[in-house]
Design a protein around this motif. Sequence first.
Motif, mmCIF file in Angstrom:
data_model
loop_
_atom_site.group_PDB
_atom_site.id
_atom_site.type_symbol
_atom_site.label_atom_id
_atom_site.label_comp_id
_atom_site.label_asym_id
_atom_site.label_seq_id
_atom_site.Cartn_x
_atom_site.Cartn_y
_atom_site.Cartn_z
ATOM 1 N N LYS A 1 0.795 -1.033 0.018
ATOM 2 C CA LYS A 1 0.165 -0.070 0.029
ATOM 3 C C LYS A 1 0.913 1.304 -0.087
ATOM 4 O O LYS A 1 0.361 2.090 -0.465
ATOM 5 C CB LYS A 1 -0.934 -0.249 1.371
ATOM 6 C CG LYS A 1 -1.686 -1.010 1.266
ATOM 7 C CD LYS A 1 -2.678 -0.606 2.656
ATOM 8 C CE LYS A 1 -3.744 -1.751 2.195
ATOM 9 N NZ LYS A 1 -4.650 -2.180 3.721
ATOM 10 N N LYS B 1 -1.319 4.059 -5.735
ATOM 11 C CA LYS B 1 -1.150 4.096 -4.346
ATOM 12 C C LYS B 1 -0.608 2.765 -3.383
ATOM 13 O O LYS B 1 -0.370 2.401 -2.947
ATOM 14 C CB LYS B 1 -2.704 4.395 -3.730
ATOM 15 C CG LYS B 1 -2.778 3.892 -2.077
ATOM 16 C CD LYS B 1 -3.720 5.054 -2.367
ATOM 17 C CE LYS B 1 -4.397 4.858 -0.496
ATOM 18 N NZ LYS B 1 -6.055 5.396 0.170
ATOM 19 N N THR C 1 -2.977 0.522 -9.215
ATOM 20 C CA THR C 1 -3.733 0.751 -9.017
ATOM 21 C C THR C 1 -3.674 2.651 -8.152
ATOM 22 O O THR C 1 -2.981 2.614 -6.856
ATOM 23 C CB THR C 1 -5.095 0.619 -7.988
ATOM 24 O OG1 THR C 1 -6.194 1.201 -8.537
ATOM 25 C CG2 THR C 1 -4.533 -0.330 -6.564
ATOM 26 N N PHE C 2 -4.421 3.756 -8.236
ATOM 27 C CA PHE C 2 -4.475 4.957 -8.086
ATOM 28 C C PHE C 2 -5.560 4.502 -6.131
ATOM 29 O O PHE C 2 -5.262 5.479 -5.320
ATOM 30 C CB PHE C 2 -4.663 5.771 -8.778
ATOM 31 C CG PHE C 2 -4.090 6.783 -9.519
ATOM 32 C CD1 PHE C 2 -2.732 6.362 -9.426
ATOM 33 C CD2 PHE C 2 -4.505 6.753 -10.680
ATOM 34 C CE1 PHE C 2 -2.276 6.931 -10.508
ATOM 35 C CE2 PHE C 2 -4.011 7.744 -11.634
ATOM 36 C CZ PHE C 2 -2.441 7.416 -11.736
ATOM 37 N N THR C 3 -5.984 4.042 -5.987
ATOM 38 C CA THR C 3 -6.977 3.779 -5.187
ATOM 39 C C THR C 3 -6.285 1.906 -4.150
ATOM 40 O O THR C 3 -5.340 2.365 -3.938
ATOM 41 C CB THR C 3 -7.898 3.396 -4.955
ATOM 42 O OG1 THR C 3 -8.576 1.897 -6.299
ATOM 43 C CG2 THR C 3 -8.545 4.479 -5.852
ATOM 44 N N GLU C 4 -7.229 1.720 -4.291
ATOM 45 C CA GLU C 4 -6.732 -0.203 -3.050
ATOM 46 C C GLU C 4 -7.581 -1.178 -3.854
ATOM 47 O O GLU C 4 -8.704 -0.923 -3.884
ATOM 48 C CB GLU C 4 -6.605 0.474 -2.114
ATOM 49 C CG GLU C 4 -6.345 1.097 -0.932
ATOM 50 C CD GLU C 4 -5.990 1.453 0.600
ATOM 51 O OE1 GLU C 4 -6.655 -0.187 0.835
ATOM 52 O OE2 GLU C 4 -5.323 2.062 1.059
ATOM 53 N N ASN D 1 -9.341 -4.228 -2.706
ATOM 54 C CA ASN D 1 -10.269 -4.614 -1.706
ATOM 55 C C ASN D 1 -9.984 -6.330 -1.547
ATOM 56 O O ASN D 1 -9.329 -6.994 -2.691
ATOM 57 C CB ASN D 1 -11.812 -4.645 -1.544
ATOM 58 C CG ASN D 1 -12.665 -4.748 -2.694
ATOM 59 O OD1 ASN D 1 -12.810 -6.037 -3.389
ATOM 60 N ND2 ASN D 1 -13.527 -4.345 -3.115
#
Length: 741
Positions: free
Chosen positions: A440, A459, A480-483, A485
């Motif tokens: 992360k 990210k 990815t720019f997010t995470e 799941n």
Amino acid sequence: MKKINFNSIKSKMIIGYGSMALLIVIVVLITLSQISGILEKGTDVLENKQPSRLYVDAYKSGIRNSNISFQNYLLSGSETTKQELNKIWNKEVKAAKDSLDSLVTNWSNPENIILYEKINRLANRIKNKQEEAINNASFSSGTTNIYISDYPNLAGDTIYGTNDLQTWIDGELSNQSSGGNQNAQLFSENVKPLSDEFDDLSSQLYVNLEQEALDIADEIYSARDRFLISELIIVLISIILCLILFRYARNQIKNSIDALQSEVKILSEGNIPETKAHTNDELDIILEEIHILSENLSNVKNFALEVGKGSFDSNISVFNNKGDIGTSLAEMRESLKNVSEEARVRNWTNKGTAEFGDILRKFNNNISELSDHVITFMVNYLEANQGSIFIVDDSDEDNPRLQLTATYAYDRKKFLEKTIEPGQGLVGQVYLEKQSIYLKELPKNYINITSGLGNATPKSIFIVPLIANEKVYGVIELGTFTEFNENERKFIEDVGENIASSVQSVKINERTNKLLAESQEMTEQMRSQEEEMRQNMEELQATQEEMERSQGESNERMQSIEKSGLAFIEFKPSGHIVSADRTFLNLMEYEMDELEGKHHQIFVSPEYAKSEEYKKFREDISNGKLVTGVFERYTKTGKKKYLKGAYSDVRNTNGEPVKVFKFIVDVTDIVEKSNELIKEKEELLKQLENINSDIEKSENRNIEDLKSYQEELRNTLLNKLKKTEQELKASLEKQKKDLGL
């Protein structure tokens, strides 16, 4: 200040039961007053009057007992009797007097107090008179004999009427005193009048105390009767009051319950009351709770309607989401929400798996094309921002590598080297450990994403090994720019197995095609070589026949060796036993199952096994060096054997030792006899040296004798040597014969 509601059941019950309680308090006070008077009188009887009577009687009895002991002393003059008299005064009489002194302060009748003072004075006078009479008593003028058997009220061993006994004794003493007994006169003249007066006064005091106790008992009985009558009246009044209060409270409660029942009936029919009833008493609180329950049930209805529409995020709160029902409904909504989410995730996963399966089926002939479509689909379906796929290049089985086959939105500078070694970087580490890595927090410039927005660092990244049948076929890396799941990560790992299976299938197809081409090329070569192979087969067949003939000769040779008496054993180069023939087993007293797998050192002594000589011996054999000679060995039972033979190795086609053979002959008898001969020779030579020394030291007359003895000893030595030599030759001949030489 809170206003008192006199219409409430509580207020009415307080007024009614308060009045009843006040009545009960008054009754209790009256009852306690009467009981207190009765208890006071009873206590006076039990703790004063009755004990006083008992102690007056004890006082009187003590004085009488003192008179009896006093009279016995006057009759006998015994010091023991005198001591008993003192004991009666100091204990029995004094104890009764002390007890009465403590009780007399509670006497209310002055007459009884005066009587008590009189008997105290009389008791003191009686004691003084007894002491005076004892001092004046004389026991030389005659004796006075009173026999208790003459007492008229004596029946067997029992005496009836102790008072009459005292009167009878006094009469007997008076009769005998008139006859001239001086001691008897001392009692009758000095003590008896005082004792009679003491008895009269004490009897009068006893009667007075008894009468007072009887009077108090009559008062107690009268008070008891009054108490029972008053209690009966109070009980009747209480019962009437309770009935009145019960009827009044019942009517009030019934009206309130009817109103409550009406509200509950509406709820029990599944409806929600439209109006709110009130009772203006304690049940009004229950009605308020019912109204709250009605509101919550209305919320339950609205909640059910919203859930039925599939709206799980509404703000409707039932029982404030507390309590069993509120918590259960909140949990139910959350469970339904989770089920809906799980269904969404399951549909998303199934859809992705199906679309991904189509890609794998369409492009299963070329790894590069398959990789491009796989990474493009994964990035787009997961709404990621970049991805790459590495496939294992196992063309060199001893040095596999990871080859970059496809990327998506990556800055190619990161992959200037398209080949990654196992263990190199995170991708190489995932390949070795066969475990996914999810990061992360990434360092700057770890990955640059090329897009219309410019270069940016993701990210999080997820690196997954492509495993099928516990073998890694590649690694896929997504950013990815997010995470990602948990469901997305599980989807990537699941489809990773499908990718691995497809890669495996593509590789197999490619390898099959390659092998097919090579097979066709080799077919032509094999045709040209078929004739040559046929000729080689004929030569091999001839060689095989020659080998079979040689093998038969070898087997016959081995059988001849066994019959000849030679012993044989086979070792591994490490020294562990493989096999042995029966001759060797009999010689060393072992069975084959006892030797198989054991080390050669079981045949040597422990000291020799630890020596450098044995170590060098083992190294020579392991290196394939031929070792010959006579060897000292030990049997299973510890017997020493001398074995003559040689250790020779057998090598494979690479020239490496694979076996060690040893052929041996038992020469134990020869060696032992040779050792005996050498020992005897040394002893005889030593004797000769001693004789020569003696000859040099002896005088002339003894020289002839010593020379004669020397000659005789030399002849003996020669004879023994010849005899031993013959025995050795015979033993050698026997060995040759046994060996067939």
